[in-house]
Design an enzyme around this catalytic site. Structure first.
Site, PDB file in Angstrom:
ATOM      1  N   GLU A   1       0.873  -1.286  -0.047  1.00  0.00           N
ATOM      2  CA  GLU A   1       0.102   0.006  -0.074  1.00  0.00           C
ATOM      3  C   GLU A   1       0.909   1.070  -0.062  1.00  0.00           C
ATOM      4  OE1 GLU A   1      -3.285  -0.270   2.670  1.00  0.00           O
ATOM      5  OE2 GLU A   1      -2.946   1.780   3.374  1.00  0.00           O
TER       6      GLU A   1
ATOM      7  N   TYR B   1      -6.719   6.854  -0.373  1.00  0.00           N
ATOM      8  CA  TYR B   1      -7.618   8.041  -0.711  1.00  0.00           C
ATOM      9  C   TYR B   1      -7.936   8.720   0.551  1.00  0.00           C
ATOM     10  CZ  TYR B   1     -11.620   9.935  -3.172  1.00  0.00           C
ATOM     11  OH  TYR B   1     -12.564  10.857  -3.744  1.00  0.00           O
TER      12      TYR B   1
ATOM     13  N   HIS C   1      -7.918   2.964  -3.212  1.00  0.00           N
ATOM     14  CA  HIS C   1      -8.818   2.702  -2.230  1.00  0.00           C
ATOM     15  C   HIS C   1      -9.968   3.950  -2.650  1.00  0.00           C
ATOM     16  CE1 HIS C   1      -5.739   1.416   1.015  1.00  0.00           C
ATOM     17  NE2 HIS C   1      -5.696   0.811  -0.191  1.00  0.00           N
TER      18      HIS C   1
ATOM     19  N   PHE D   1       0.011   7.038  15.198  1.00  0.00           N
ATOM     20  CA  PHE D   1      -1.194   6.061  14.410  1.00  0.00           C
ATOM     21  C   PHE D   1      -1.696   4.974  15.159  1.00  0.00           C
ATOM     22  CE2 PHE D   1       1.970   6.550  10.391  1.00  0.00           C
ATOM     23  CZ  PHE D   1       1.578   7.468   9.864  1.00  0.00           C
TER      24      PHE D   1
HETATM   25  P1  FAD Z   1     -17.236   0.326   8.067  1.00  0.00           P
HETATM   26  O1  FAD Z   1     -16.883  -0.837   7.829  1.00  0.00           O
HETATM   27  O2  FAD Z   1     -18.421   1.399   7.441  1.00  0.00           O
HETATM   28  O3  FAD Z   1     -17.186   0.631   9.488  1.00  0.00           O
HETATM   29  C1  FAD Z   1     -17.116   1.998  10.294  1.00  0.00           C
HETATM   30  C2  FAD Z   1     -17.613   1.934  11.704  1.00  0.00           C
HETATM   31  O4  FAD Z   1     -19.289   1.868  11.729  1.00  0.00           O
HETATM   32  C3  FAD Z   1     -17.325   0.569  12.612  1.00  0.00           C
HETATM   33  O5  FAD Z   1     -17.067   0.754  13.974  1.00  0.00           O
HETATM   34  C4  FAD Z   1     -18.683  -0.310  12.209  1.00  0.00           C
HETATM   35  O6  FAD Z   1     -18.864  -1.344  13.222  1.00  0.00           O
HETATM   36  C5  FAD Z   1     -19.719   0.550  12.276  1.00  0.00           C
HETATM   37  N1  FAD Z   1     -20.908   0.390  11.482  1.00  0.00           N
HETATM   38  C6  FAD Z   1     -21.072  -0.172  10.295  1.00  0.00           C
HETATM   39  N2  FAD Z   1     -22.078  -0.511   9.784  1.00  0.00           N
HETATM   40  C7  FAD Z   1     -22.765   0.220  10.751  1.00  0.00           C
HETATM   41  C8  FAD Z   1     -24.315   0.467  10.945  1.00  0.00           C
HETATM   42  N3  FAD Z   1     -25.383  -0.250   9.930  1.00  0.00           N
HETATM   43  N4  FAD Z   1     -24.591   0.824  11.746  1.00  0.00           N
HETATM   44  C9  FAD Z   1     -23.861   1.555  12.924  1.00  0.00           C
HETATM   45  N5  FAD Z   1     -22.490   1.313  12.971  1.00  0.00           N
HETATM   46  C10 FAD Z   1     -21.986   0.587  11.648  1.00  0.00           C
HETATM   47  N6  FAD Z   1      -8.940   5.637   5.245  1.00  0.00           N
HETATM   48  C11 FAD Z   1      -8.811   6.547   4.474  1.00  0.00           C
HETATM   49  O7  FAD Z   1      -9.623   7.680   4.597  1.00  0.00           O
HETATM   50  N7  FAD Z   1      -8.551   6.373   3.400  1.00  0.00           N
HETATM   51  C12 FAD Z   1      -7.942   5.150   2.888  1.00  0.00           C
HETATM   52  O8  FAD Z   1      -7.288   4.865   1.765  1.00  0.00           O
HETATM   53  C13 FAD Z   1      -7.894   4.117   3.792  1.00  0.00           C
HETATM   54  N8  FAD Z   1      -7.474   2.945   3.603  1.00  0.00           N
HETATM   55  C14 FAD Z   1      -7.574   1.866   4.542  1.00  0.00           C
HETATM   56  C15 FAD Z   1      -7.209   0.656   4.296  1.00  0.00           C
HETATM   57  C16 FAD Z   1      -7.295  -0.437   5.334  1.00  0.00           C
HETATM   58  C17 FAD Z   1      -6.946  -1.746   5.061  1.00  0.00           C
HETATM   59  C18 FAD Z   1      -7.889   0.054   6.410  1.00  0.00           C
HETATM   60  C19 FAD Z   1      -7.963  -1.332   7.518  1.00  0.00           C
HETATM   61  C20 FAD Z   1      -8.319   1.156   6.613  1.00  0.00           C
HETATM   62  C21 FAD Z   1      -8.277   2.039   5.989  1.00  0.00           C
HETATM   63  N9  FAD Z   1      -8.690   3.485   6.136  1.00  0.00           N
HETATM   64  C22 FAD Z   1      -8.639   4.235   5.310  1.00  0.00           C
HETATM   65  C23 FAD Z   1      -9.395   3.546   7.393  1.00  0.00           C
HETATM   66  C24 FAD Z   1     -10.721   3.762   7.252  1.00  0.00           C
HETATM   67  O9  FAD Z   1     -11.468   4.448   6.465  1.00  0.00           O
HETATM   68  C25 FAD Z   1     -11.376   3.875   8.828  1.00  0.00           C
HETATM   69  O10 FAD Z   1     -10.952   3.060   9.840  1.00  0.00           O
HETATM   70  C26 FAD Z   1     -12.862   4.295   8.878  1.00  0.00           C
HETATM   71  O11 FAD Z   1     -13.070   4.558  10.074  1.00  0.00           O
HETATM   72  C27 FAD Z   1     -13.820   2.883   8.684  1.00  0.00           C
HETATM   73  O12 FAD Z   1     -13.885   2.576   7.597  1.00  0.00           O
HETATM   74  P2  FAD Z   1     -14.586   0.979   6.963  1.00  0.00           P
HETATM   75  O13 FAD Z   1     -14.503   0.958   5.458  1.00  0.00           O
HETATM   76  O14 FAD Z   1     -13.909   0.214   8.132  1.00  0.00           O
HETATM   77  O15 FAD Z   1     -15.959   1.359   7.605  1.00  0.00           O
END
Ligand code: FAD
Length: 273
Positions: A6, A38, A66, A205
């Site tokens: 990444e 992103y 991403h 981090f």
């Molecule tokens: P989700 O899967 O939507 O979850 C977010 C939170 O909401 C979780 O606590 C989940 O339990 C909760 N949730 C989900 N659905 C519901 C619902 N229906 N009701 C209530 N709560 C719910 N960030 C960036 O900005 N840019 C990047 O490029 C980036 N790359 C990443 C790559 C990886 C491999 C990882 C692990 C993280 C990355 N992140 C990035 C960070 C990520 O965007 C954050 O951790 C963000 O807070 C959560 O994104 P998610 O897609 O996991 O969200």
């Protein structure tokens, strides 16, 4: 061992030159793909796109942008994905992202499962979709059981694979995978690996994403704070041992958070293989 790497999109000419060198070194170990982060809310929209297309046009390796949904709309999301599709991109890392400070509007796709559902509905199986996984739980999750349920929703929406938040405790990963299997979720979950190269950055981090650094590790990192060579040696030993444990227990794929650097990642992979 399969690997993926990444990068973040560089913002300066020097950063771009550095990333080109990093890519050319990492390509030599034949990775599955490169991914490019992103900025949530579209803060790096252009530089992410440019970096992805540069990789697509110049490297012999698959590239996955991403994409975050927070603060965006379905039409904007489709516009970006259409452009990627036109350029032959067929894999994305689909994320919710964190709302940037000052931004009020959470957008039309509030959680990553809704983004995955949207991508599937618009593009069927064109994009291979990776999502994020949190073996130690996401900082905003009510508890680990709701976190697992929310993760399962992303898989039910069509995610093909997942990359984990980084961790230094392999048990957390294996327990997470076991818990998912108990509810019938079997997609590949690739451990995200963060090399240890700097004490204060790692602590910062880890606080942000709520990753636990075991005390025995922090104590030694503190000790080596002003002794770069010892810190790098110790950091490599810790991460290499983590990778070895994962490998011994059957993990066949690792995703490295490179921070646009290749030295420690390459050294770990060479020793691992
Ligand atoms: P989700 O899967 O939507 O979850 C977010 C939170 O909401 C979780 O606590 C989940 O339990 C909760 N949730 C989900 N659905 C519901 C619902 N229906 N009701 C209530 N709560 C719910 N960030 C960036 O900005 N840019 C990047 O490029 C980036 N790359 C990443 C790559 C990886 C491999 C990882 C692990 C993280 C990355 N992140 C990035 C960070 C990520 O965007 C954050 O951790 C963000 O807070 C959560 O994104 P998610 O897609 O996991 O969200």
């Amino acid at each position: 061992m399969k690997t993926s790497f990444e990068f973040f999109p560089p913002q300066s000419d020097e950063g771009k030159k550095n990333l080109q060198q990093v890519r050319s070194k990492l390509i030599q170990i034949n990775p599955e793909y490169f991914s490019v982060t992103y900025g949530a809310g579209g803060t790096t929209q252009e530089s992410t796109f440019d970096t992805v297309i540069d990789i697509k046009n110049n490297d012999t390796v698959r590239v996955a942008p991403h994409l975050t949904s927070i603060g965006s709309s379905k039409s904007k999301t489709k516009e970006i994905l259409d452009q990627y599709k036109e350029h032959g991109i067929d894999k994305v890392v689909a994320l919710r992202g964190d709302i940037p400070s000052g931004m009020q509007n959470t957008g039309e796709l509030r959680y990553a499962n809704e983004l995955v559902e949207f991508i599937k509905s618009e593009y069927n199986d064109h994009f291979h979709i990776e999502v994020a996984a949190y073996p130690e739980s996401h900082p905003q999750a009510k508890n680990i059981s709701t976190e697992i349920e929310h993760f399962a929703n992303k898989v039910r929406a069509g995610a093909d694979g997942a990359i984990t938040q980084y961790f230094y405790n392999a048990d957390a990963y294996f327990r997470f995978v076991d818990d998912l299997e108990k509810i019938g979720i079997y997609i590949p979950i690739t451990p995200g690996i963060m090399p240890i190269t700097n004490y204060s950055n790692l602590v910062r981090f880890s606080n942000m994403c709520d990753t636990q650094i075991p005390k025995w590790i922090t104590e030694r990192l503190k000790l080596y704070k002003d002794d770069k060579d010892s810190l790098l040696d110790f950091g490599e030993e810790v991460v290499l041992n983590l990778c070895r444990t994962l490998k011994e227990k059957g993990v066949d794929s690792l995703h490295f958070y490179t921070m646009n650097r290749s030295d420690s990642v390459l050294s770990i992979i060479k020793k691992l293989n």
